[in-house]
Design an enzyme around this catalytic site. Structure first.
Site, mmCIF file in Angstrom:
data_model
loop_
_atom_site.group_PDB
_atom_site.id
_atom_site.type_symbol
_atom_site.label_atom_id
_atom_site.label_comp_id
_atom_site.label_asym_id
_atom_site.label_seq_id
_atom_site.Cartn_x
_atom_site.Cartn_y
_atom_site.Cartn_z
ATOM 1 N N GLY A 167 0.889 -1.177 -0.253
ATOM 2 C CA GLY A 167 0.095 -0.051 0.036
ATOM 3 C C GLY A 167 0.805 1.068 -0.070
ATOM 4 O O GLY A 167 1.963 1.485 -0.654
ATOM 5 N N PHE A 168 0.438 2.120 0.721
ATOM 6 C CA PHE A 168 1.024 3.548 0.639
ATOM 7 C C PHE A 168 2.394 3.529 1.404
ATOM 8 O O PHE A 168 3.388 4.256 1.090
ATOM 9 C CB PHE A 168 0.455 4.613 1.766
ATOM 10 C CG PHE A 168 -0.901 4.933 0.813
ATOM 11 C CD1 PHE A 168 -1.278 5.561 -0.312
ATOM 12 C CD2 PHE A 168 -2.403 4.627 1.631
ATOM 13 C CE1 PHE A 168 -2.277 6.027 -0.926
ATOM 14 C CE2 PHE A 168 -3.325 5.051 1.195
ATOM 15 C CZ PHE A 168 -3.470 5.710 -0.208
ATOM 16 N N GLU A 173 5.548 -9.838 8.000
ATOM 17 C CA GLU A 173 4.776 -10.643 6.673
ATOM 18 C C GLU A 173 5.476 -12.024 7.019
ATOM 19 O O GLU A 173 6.198 -12.348 7.604
ATOM 20 C CB GLU A 173 5.282 -10.016 5.376
ATOM 21 C CG GLU A 173 4.815 -8.663 5.122
ATOM 22 C CD GLU A 173 3.414 -8.408 4.735
ATOM 23 O OE1 GLU A 173 2.811 -9.667 4.698
ATOM 24 O OE2 GLU A 173 3.037 -7.393 4.598
ATOM 25 N N ASP A 231 7.425 -7.306 14.729
ATOM 26 C CA ASP A 231 6.271 -6.483 15.322
ATOM 27 C C ASP A 231 6.444 -5.312 15.582
ATOM 28 O O ASP A 231 7.359 -4.842 16.376
ATOM 29 C CB ASP A 231 5.892 -6.992 16.297
ATOM 30 C CG ASP A 231 4.640 -6.256 17.114
ATOM 31 O OD1 ASP A 231 3.922 -5.447 16.427
ATOM 32 O OD2 ASP A 231 4.124 -6.791 18.352
ATOM 33 N N TYR A 260 -8.137 8.585 6.054
ATOM 34 C CA TYR A 260 -8.934 8.609 5.052
ATOM 35 C C TYR A 260 -10.235 9.348 5.785
ATOM 36 O O TYR A 260 -10.601 9.159 6.972
ATOM 37 C CB TYR A 260 -9.344 7.327 4.627
ATOM 38 C CG TYR A 260 -10.374 7.352 3.495
ATOM 39 C CD1 TYR A 260 -10.263 7.901 2.213
ATOM 40 C CD2 TYR A 260 -11.915 6.736 3.662
ATOM 41 C CE1 TYR A 260 -11.399 8.046 1.167
ATOM 42 C CE2 TYR A 260 -12.744 6.897 2.751
ATOM 43 C CZ TYR A 260 -12.564 7.536 1.390
ATOM 44 O OH TYR A 260 -13.339 7.724 0.471
ATOM 45 N N TYR A 294 -17.210 4.909 8.791
ATOM 46 C CA TYR A 294 -15.742 5.213 8.767
ATOM 47 C C TYR A 294 -15.266 6.509 9.621
ATOM 48 O O TYR A 294 -15.073 6.563 10.628
ATOM 49 C CB TYR A 294 -15.260 5.409 7.116
ATOM 50 C CG TYR A 294 -13.587 5.291 7.172
ATOM 51 C CD1 TYR A 294 -13.290 4.158 6.689
ATOM 52 C CD2 TYR A 294 -12.702 6.133 7.721
ATOM 53 C CE1 TYR A 294 -11.969 3.816 6.707
ATOM 54 C CE2 TYR A 294 -11.397 6.206 7.546
ATOM 55 C CZ TYR A 294 -10.848 5.088 7.225
ATOM 56 O OH TYR A 294 -9.623 4.887 7.009
ATOM 57 N N LEU A 305 -9.053 3.650 -1.836
ATOM 58 C CA LEU A 305 -8.029 2.738 -2.867
ATOM 59 C C LEU A 305 -8.318 1.512 -2.445
ATOM 60 O O LEU A 305 -8.754 0.923 -1.155
ATOM 61 C CB LEU A 305 -6.661 2.873 -2.896
ATOM 62 C CG LEU A 305 -6.006 4.141 -3.571
ATOM 63 C CD1 LEU A 305 -4.668 4.526 -3.345
ATOM 64 C CD2 LEU A 305 -6.434 4.073 -5.018
ATOM 65 N N THR A 322 -7.517 -1.831 -1.134
ATOM 66 C CA THR A 322 -6.344 -2.287 -0.153
ATOM 67 C C THR A 322 -7.158 -3.690 0.590
ATOM 68 O O THR A 322 -8.205 -3.667 0.753
ATOM 69 C CB THR A 322 -5.722 -1.504 0.906
ATOM 70 O OG1 THR A 322 -6.935 -1.127 1.919
ATOM 71 C CG2 THR A 322 -5.315 -0.109 0.012
#
Length: 397
Positions: free
Chosen positions: A51-52, A74, A110, A224, A234, A272, A274
């Site tokens: 992402g960003f 990950e 982490d 956002y 949101y 977007l 995601t």
């Protein structure tokens, strides 16, 4: 093995190595085609694998010539199982950056933990001395408090009344109504703990105490806001409460950073596709309509275009665009144009299962969702055998 997408709800449990490499290369090539940015030279990106965060790391290096350190969490690859997409993205980025002569190292762990903070600071001291930009782009469903060990979990809910509106099953193409019950006070507080500004502040304070923030240092976290149709779930929901805390954190950090002429910004970005946005009721349907309108008007942007604009028009320019009334950067400005939102609102009233394909860009949504995981890229043979473990590339720590 031959790798195909395996989708469960709003997540894909497989990722394609070659497709993820293609994703990174496409973004790098876009940035290389843009004017150079007189920007940062030593950058830390917290949440750097997708992402960003990934896009800002690419803009830092290939747009501004910066050396970077990334932090991400990950799943690595094994002989019979693919890595997560972000792991492949990071491997591909590090390879391309080092091939181009740039420093690029990462920590896979982490980011909320004191241990990762300390290891990152030690590496900055050893190899950078100081950093001049920190991008904070974590998107995690839960957080372990480094002091108490308490586990906080976020929820996506309204905060007052139950909320009912249209939503879409993006895989089946079914538009339906969904009702989401309001969050409890405890759920609101836990969401703020996970998605608010507390950890951002802990990172900046730790870096500041360690003396590794350069004069004129900048830091950016992301937000956002969106239109009225998404506000209940949101802006006025649990996520919105967390983002209010993020705004408060930016104001606090701005006071704290005055001694080094530092600045903390919240950047409000465009909607977007995601992993995070896919999990929010109502939002995928809104994005599908938004994409149709913005593409027709030639205004559509992905993560990399957004991050290039953030750097080029706001962070590193002699004439940055004005901040909003709350001191935030607004690169959602094209999304929130009146003519865009008016057209989306008209489509929203009419959209249903029967006309979904005609009135929305649901196909574009599905394609971008698959591309998060390395699928649906032109020029990639998805029927070819691939080794899930990248060869001859050093894995991150």
């Amino acid at each position: 093995m031959i790798v195909k997408p395996k989708i469960r709800g709003f997540i894909c449990t497989t990722a394609h190595l070659t497709g993820c490499e293609k994703n990174v290369l496409n973004q790098i090539n876009y940035v290389k085609q843009q004017p150079k940015i007189e920007g940062p030279k030593k950058v830390l990106v917290i949440g750097s694998s997708q992402g960003f965060g990934l896009s800002s790391r690419i803009v830092s290096t290939f747009g501004a010539g910066a050396d970077t350190i990334g932090v991400y969490f990950e799943k690595p690859a094994s002989e019979n199982k693919t890595a997560s997409a972000g792991w492949y993205n990071n491997i591909a980025f590090e390879h391309e950056a080092s091939q181009a002569g740039y420093y690029a190292k990462s920590f896979n762990g982490d980011a909320f933990s004191d241990e990762i903070k300390k290891e990152t600071i030690d590496l900055i001291k050893k190899d950078f001395g100081k950093v001049d930009l920190v991008i904070y782009s974590l998107a995690a469903p839960r957080r372990v408090d480094p002091k108490t060990g308490e586990v906080y979990s976020s929820v996506i809910k309204p905060t007052k009344d139950a909320y009912t509106n249209k939503t879409v099953n993006t895989q089946k193409g079914v538009v339906s109504e969904i009702t989401v019950n309001p969050a409890t006070e405890e759920e609101i507080e836990q969401t703020i703990k996970v998605m608010g500004g507390e950890d951002w502040q802990l990172w900046i304070e730790a870096l500041d105490i360690a003396g590794v923030l350069a004069e004129g240092f900048k830091t950016v976290a992301f937000n956002y806001i969106g239109p009225e149709v998404t506000h209940a779930i949101y802006k006025k929901g649990t996520i919105g409460k967390a983002k209010e805390h993020l705004d408060q954190t930016a104001h606090h950090l701005n006071e704290q950073l005055k001694s080094i002429n530092g600045r903390a910004f919240v950047s409000v970005n465009k909607a977007l596709v995601t992993q995070s946005s896919s999990a929010i009721p109502v939002v995928p349907l809104y994005i599908s309509l938004l994409y149709k309108v913005m593409k027709e008007k030639g205004l559509h942007e992905g993560c990399i275009e957004q991050m290039y604009r953030l750097y080029n028009e706001n962070l590193y320019t002699s004439s940055p665009k004005p901040l909003d009334e709350n001191g935030r950067i607004r690169i959602d400005d094209w999304e929130m144009k009146e003519e865009v939102q008016q057209e989306v609102a008209v489509l929203w009233k009419d959209i249903d299962t029967e006309n979904l394909e005609q009135l929305s860009d649901i196909e574009g949504y599905r394609k971008e969702f698959l591309q998060i995981f390395g699928f649906a890229f032109d020029g990639v043979d998805y029927d070819a055998e691939v080794d899930p473990i990248p060869q001859n590339i050093t894995q991150s720590k």
